[in-house]
Write an enzyme that holds these catalytic residues in place. Structure first.
Site, PDB file in Angstrom:
ATOM      1  N   SER A  22       0.855  -1.192   0.000  1.00 29.93           N
ATOM      2  CA  SER A  22       0.000   0.000   0.000  1.00 29.93           C
ATOM      3  C   SER A  22       0.884   1.232   0.000  1.00 29.93           C
ATOM      4  O   SER A  22       1.661   1.455   0.940  1.00 29.93           O
ATOM      5  CB  SER A  22      -0.893   0.000   1.244  1.00 29.93           C
ATOM      6  N   HIS A  47      -1.281  -1.457  -4.269  1.00 28.44           N
ATOM      7  CA  HIS A  47      -2.525  -1.065  -3.589  1.00 28.44           C
ATOM      8  C   HIS A  47      -2.553   0.445  -3.357  1.00 28.44           C
ATOM      9  O   HIS A  47      -1.640   1.013  -2.768  1.00 28.44           O
ATOM     10  CB  HIS A  47      -2.604  -1.812  -2.256  1.00 28.44           C
ATOM     11  N   ASP A  49      -4.808   3.493  -1.775  1.00 30.42           N
ATOM     12  CA  ASP A  49      -5.912   3.796  -0.865  1.00 30.42           C
ATOM     13  C   ASP A  49      -6.488   5.178  -1.148  1.00 30.42           C
ATOM     14  O   ASP A  49      -5.833   6.193  -0.934  1.00 30.42           O
ATOM     15  CB  ASP A  49      -5.415   3.724   0.582  1.00 30.42           C
ATOM     16  N   MET A  51      -9.183   7.874  -0.176  1.00 30.98           N
ATOM     17  CA  MET A  51     -10.042   8.250   0.967  1.00 30.98           C
ATOM     18  C   MET A  51     -10.586   9.650   0.768  1.00 30.98           C
ATOM     19  O   MET A  51      -9.873  10.539   0.277  1.00 30.98           O
ATOM     20  CB  MET A  51      -9.243   8.196   2.263  1.00 30.98           C
ATOM     21  N   HIS A  80      -8.466   0.969  -3.863  1.00 30.24           N
ATOM     22  CA  HIS A  80      -9.390   0.669  -2.763  1.00 30.24           C
ATOM     23  C   HIS A  80     -10.126   1.965  -2.443  1.00 30.24           C
ATOM     24  O   HIS A  80      -9.563   2.874  -1.850  1.00 30.24           O
ATOM     25  CB  HIS A  80      -8.546   0.150  -1.580  1.00 30.24           C
ATOM     26  N   MET A  82     -12.289   4.125  -0.468  1.00 26.56           N
ATOM     27  CA  MET A  82     -12.928   4.342   0.834  1.00 26.56           C
ATOM     28  C   MET A  82     -13.620   5.692   0.758  1.00 26.56           C
ATOM     29  O   MET A  82     -13.207   6.678   1.374  1.00 26.56           O
ATOM     30  CB  MET A  82     -11.868   4.299   1.947  1.00 26.56           C
ATOM     31  N   MET A 151     -11.393  -6.198   5.345  1.00 28.33           N
ATOM     32  CA  MET A 151     -10.621  -5.244   6.142  1.00 28.33           C
ATOM     33  C   MET A 151     -10.274  -5.878   7.489  1.00 28.33           C
ATOM     34  O   MET A 151     -11.157  -6.373   8.189  1.00 28.33           O
ATOM     35  CB  MET A 151     -11.427  -3.965   6.390  1.00 28.33           C
ATOM     36  N   ASP A 189      -6.594  -6.692   4.141  1.00 30.18           N
ATOM     37  CA  ASP A 189      -5.967  -5.364   4.221  1.00 30.18           C
ATOM     38  C   ASP A 189      -5.983  -4.819   5.646  1.00 30.18           C
ATOM     39  O   ASP A 189      -7.051  -4.607   6.216  1.00 30.18           O
ATOM     40  CB  ASP A 189      -6.771  -4.437   3.274  1.00 30.18           C
TER      41      ASP A 189
END
Ligand code: DX5
Ligand code: ZN
Length: 235
Positions: A22, A47, A49, A51, A80, A82, A151, A189
């Protein structure tokens, strides 16, 4: 001959395990270099992330960064999301260069529509699920997903402690997938390091996200190789 078969079998299983570093824990002043390092170490997936400061209490990376990364990454990019209303953005991340896009089950009441849109755009569609959300919510949606992201921390930050109930969730999900004869992959994750990676692999996870365990150690390339070695112990 028997020994030969065993070796072959082991190789086949080893191939299925992918480390997904990540970049949340990478050094953004030298992101290209940090990506190259994990590729050298044998990472299978990158990966990313995303957000929004609403679904989770943190804001991170968006479309322009993914577009830039896509120009240099040699391994598939796994976004991913979020974020709230992921259906508004999921396809845009595929267009920006992501090969895999996951949306949270808690954030989208039209899972089938969004997953189908990701697939139609040419991406692998994933459903991410928080530690305290029931796997039952995935029941009907499972055939429409290429992978499920379990998660093992509450999403929002890197460097958190692994929540142990995630192991049982991976086991249960593995059974659900096997019983239906599906080929859905399991990604996990949060809070994974050399000490617990064997356990998550043994439980049935195949794509293993690691942020601080990769980028927090100084040598990211070596950290990925070590995780891969530890992951192979139990398969
Ligand atoms: C948390 C993110 C994770 C995070 C993992 O919300 O989804 O991908 O970067 O970091 P570690 O491995 O440090 O828990
Ligand atoms: Zn993540």
């Amino acid at each position: 001959m028997v020994f030969g078969n065993k070796v072959k079998e082991k190789k086949k299983i080893l191939k299925m395990i992918e480390i997904a570093p990540s970049i949340l824990s990478a050094d953004f002043t030298k992101l290209g270099e940090d990506i190259r390092a994990v590729e050298t170490g044998g990472a299978g997936v990158l990966h990313v992330d995303v957000m929004d400061g609403k679904f989770v209490p943190n804001i991170t990376i968006g479309l322009p960064v993914v577009k830039s990364i896509a120009k240099i990454a040699k391994i598939p990019i796994d976004c991913h999301l979020m974020i709230e209303e992921p259906s508004r953005y999921a396809v845009k991340f595929v267009e920006a260069g992501a090969s895999m896009v996951s949306i949270h089950v808690e954030a989208d009441v039209h899972l089938h529509r969004t997953l189908s849109a990701i697939r139609e755009a040419g991406g692998k569609a994933g459903i991410a699920i928080n530690p305290a959300t029931s796997l039952n919510l995935l029941d009907e949606a499972l055939p429409f997903a290429d992978f499920i992201l379990i998660m093992s921390v509450n999403p929002g930050f890197g460097g958190q402690k692994f929540i142990h109930t995630a192991l049982e969730e991976v086991r249960k999900l593995r059974m659900m997938i096997n019983e239906r004869g599906l080929s859905t992959r399991i990604e996990i994750d949060g809070g994974i390091d050399v000490d617990n990676i064997a356990k998550v692999v043994e439980a049935g996870a195949e794509i293993i996200v690691a942020g601080s365990a990769v980028y927090g150690k100084g040598d990211a390339s070596k950290a990925v190789s070590e995780l891969l070695i530890e992951a192979s112990v139990w398969v």
